[in-house]
Design an enzyme around this catalytic site. Sequence first.
Site, PDB file in Angstrom:
ATOM      1  N   GLU A 117      -8.519  -0.587  -5.651  1.00 16.34           N
ATOM      2  CA  GLU A 117      -9.867  -0.929  -6.145  1.00 16.34           C
ATOM      3  C   GLU A 117     -10.397   0.118  -7.122  1.00 16.34           C
ATOM      4  O   GLU A 117     -11.105  -0.210  -8.071  1.00 16.34           O
ATOM      5  CB  GLU A 117     -10.815  -1.107  -4.955  1.00 16.34           C
ATOM      6  CG  GLU A 117     -10.540  -2.406  -4.209  1.00 16.34           C
ATOM      7  CD  GLU A 117     -11.231  -2.474  -2.852  1.00 16.34           C
ATOM      8  OE1 GLU A 117     -11.057  -1.530  -2.050  1.00 16.34           O
ATOM      9  OE2 GLU A 117     -11.958  -3.455  -2.603  1.00 16.34           O
ATOM     10  N   GLU A 137      -5.803  -5.375   2.862  1.00 18.25           N
ATOM     11  CA  GLU A 137      -6.917  -5.542   3.807  1.00 18.25           C
ATOM     12  C   GLU A 137      -6.718  -6.746   4.706  1.00 18.25           C
ATOM     13  O   GLU A 137      -7.120  -6.743   5.880  1.00 18.25           O
ATOM     14  CB  GLU A 137      -8.249  -5.669   3.043  1.00 18.25           C
ATOM     15  CG  GLU A 137      -8.670  -4.396   2.293  1.00 18.25           C
ATOM     16  CD  GLU A 137      -8.093  -4.257   0.887  1.00 18.25           C
ATOM     17  OE1 GLU A 137      -7.158  -5.016   0.527  1.00 18.25           O
ATOM     18  OE2 GLU A 137      -8.577  -3.398   0.142  1.00 18.25           O
TER      19      GLU A 137
HETATM   20  N1  COA Z   1      -6.584   5.411   6.593  1.00 19.42           N
HETATM   21  C1  COA Z   1      -6.388   6.472   7.410  1.00 19.42           C
HETATM   22  N2  COA Z   1      -5.228   7.142   7.492  1.00 19.42           N
HETATM   23  C2  COA Z   1      -4.217   6.718   6.719  1.00 19.42           C
HETATM   24  C3  COA Z   1      -4.346   5.627   5.854  1.00 19.42           C
HETATM   25  C4  COA Z   1      -5.583   4.966   5.808  1.00 19.42           C
HETATM   26  N3  COA Z   1      -5.813   3.944   4.965  1.00 19.42           N
HETATM   27  N4  COA Z   1      -3.153   5.421   5.239  1.00 19.42           N
HETATM   28  C5  COA Z   1      -2.320   6.380   5.699  1.00 19.42           C
HETATM   29  N5  COA Z   1      -2.951   7.157   6.595  1.00 19.42           N
HETATM   30  C6  COA Z   1      -2.414   8.310   7.323  1.00 19.42           C
HETATM   31  C7  COA Z   1      -1.545   7.885   8.493  1.00 19.42           C
HETATM   32  O1  COA Z   1      -2.326   7.598   9.628  1.00 19.42           O
HETATM   33  C8  COA Z   1      -0.678   9.100   8.662  1.00 19.42           C
HETATM   34  O2  COA Z   1      -1.412  10.097   9.316  1.00 19.42           O
HETATM   35  P1  COA Z   1      -0.737  10.898  10.557  1.00 19.42           P
HETATM   36  O3  COA Z   1       0.454  11.569   9.958  1.00 19.42           O
HETATM   37  O4  COA Z   1      -1.806  11.860  10.986  1.00 19.42           O
HETATM   38  O5  COA Z   1      -0.372   9.858  11.574  1.00 19.42           O
HETATM   39  C9  COA Z   1      -0.468   9.585   7.230  1.00 19.42           C
HETATM   40  O6  COA Z   1      -1.556   9.036   6.467  1.00 19.42           O
HETATM   41  C10 COA Z   1       0.831   9.091   6.603  1.00 19.42           C
HETATM   42  O7  COA Z   1       0.860   7.685   6.687  1.00 19.42           O
HETATM   43  P2  COA Z   1       2.039   6.846   7.368  1.00 19.42           P
HETATM   44  O8  COA Z   1       1.485   5.549   7.827  1.00 19.42           O
HETATM   45  O9  COA Z   1       2.721   7.701   8.410  1.00 19.42           O
HETATM   46  O10 COA Z   1       3.030   6.662   6.146  1.00 19.42           O
HETATM   47  P3  COA Z   1       4.062   5.488   5.934  1.00 19.42           P
HETATM   48  O11 COA Z   1       4.902   5.881   4.782  1.00 19.42           O
HETATM   49  O12 COA Z   1       4.761   5.171   7.202  1.00 19.42           O
HETATM   50  O13 COA Z   1       3.186   4.198   5.517  1.00 19.42           O
HETATM   51  C11 COA Z   1       1.476   2.982   4.379  1.00 19.42           C
HETATM   52  C12 COA Z   1       2.446   4.161   4.328  1.00 19.42           C
HETATM   53  C13 COA Z   1       0.583   3.070   3.145  1.00 19.42           C
HETATM   54  C14 COA Z   1       2.261   1.657   4.343  1.00 19.42           C
HETATM   55  C15 COA Z   1       0.639   3.049   5.670  1.00 19.42           C
HETATM   56  O14 COA Z   1       0.114   4.362   5.793  1.00 19.42           O
HETATM   57  C16 COA Z   1      -0.522   2.089   5.675  1.00 19.42           C
HETATM   58  O15 COA Z   1      -0.328   0.911   5.933  1.00 19.42           O
HETATM   59  N6  COA Z   1      -1.760   2.578   5.435  1.00 19.42           N
HETATM   60  C17 COA Z   1      -2.926   1.762   5.440  1.00 19.42           C
HETATM   61  C18 COA Z   1      -3.066   1.057   4.103  1.00 19.42           C
HETATM   62  C19 COA Z   1      -4.260   0.112   4.140  1.00 19.42           C
HETATM   63  O16 COA Z   1      -4.303  -0.855   4.867  1.00 19.42           O
HETATM   64  N7  COA Z   1      -5.273   0.423   3.299  1.00 19.42           N
HETATM   65  C20 COA Z   1      -6.452  -0.394   3.191  1.00 19.42           C
HETATM   66  C21 COA Z   1      -7.508   0.021   4.156  1.00 19.42           C
HETATM   67  S1  COA Z   1      -8.914  -1.081   4.078  1.00 19.42           S
END
Ligand code: COA
Length: 263
Positions: A117, A137
């Site tokens: 966004e 989302e």
């Molecule tokens: N909010 C809060 N924390 C987040 C985050 C988010 N949107 N995206 C990543 N993180 C954090 C994870 O919790 C993790 O923290 P930790 O090590 O303390 O557990 C760290 O960032 C690394 O992320 P991780 O999920 O372990 O990496 P990954 O490579 O396995 O996956 C993503 C990457 C982007 C696929 C996954 O992090 C994800 O799905 N994030 C959410 C994306 C999302 O839905 N965004 C829209 C929100 S409305």
Amino acid sequence: MSDPILLDTSDGIALVTLNRPDKLNALNYALIDRLMAVLDMIETDAAVRAAILTGAGERAFSAGADIDEFSGSVRQGRDTAIRDFVRRGQAMTARLEAFRKPVIAAVNGLAFGGGCEITEAVHLAIASDRARFAKPEINLGMPPTFGGTQRLPRLAGRKRALELLLTGDPFSPERALEIGLVNRVVPHDALLSAARELAQRIIRHSALAVGGILTAVTRGLNMAIAEGLQVESEQFAALVPADDLAEGINAWIERRTPRYRGC
Ligand code: COA
């Protein structure tokens, strides 16, 4: 605790870095509030002519809103969720969109949710060939809340945007280029130099003219064309008494390069 936003200004360009790399630069409330304060600062700093926005670390531009934090607001009910989460995020993207100096996103990695966004809202965007975009989302059972249901359809067209919004599937930087979300894709190591080079090609021009174009285009896009033409006319009228317009025209007549204040 480290600052969630890093600011480094040189040669008229502010490099603004989202700085929570261990959380993939997820946008928590403190980061958003600090970004707004930094934008206030650089908007009034005459030494800054353009901004580049990027993410710290090797993996992410931003993985979007901080789910751990905003889920707490959601648990507190509708009013809190709207006030603390939705309005804050919408204010951030609206501020970037309406900024009077050019903002270029240098998308260095994951741009999911709010990261996408931000890319939609800023004026220009360059993506690393390692960037990856998504509107995830829907996976959380919600629509995007930082403008993602509004700006992406305007940029990409309704059906292209709806496919991304309704599936949540990640997409490549090449696809982002095809749908008009970014201006170009460059090799990862050339990302910041490409963003700087683009900024420099803009800031050699009159800052007043640059601001007028940004305002006319951003406001006009959301208006009927007759009202947009009125905005265009007002932006030009504001420049008529300014030195820059006289300098630009005189320089053309005298076949020389214009010399604008601050360049
Ligand atoms: N909010 C809060 N924390 C987040 C985050 C988010 N949107 N995206 C990543 N993180 C954090 C994870 O919790 C993790 O923290 P930790 O090590 O303390 O557990 C760290 O960032 C690394 O992320 P991780 O999920 O372990 O990496 P990954 O490579 O396995 O996956 C993503 C990457 C982007 C696929 C996954 O992090 C994800 O799905 N994030 C959410 C994306 C999302 O839905 N965004 C829209 C929100 S409305």
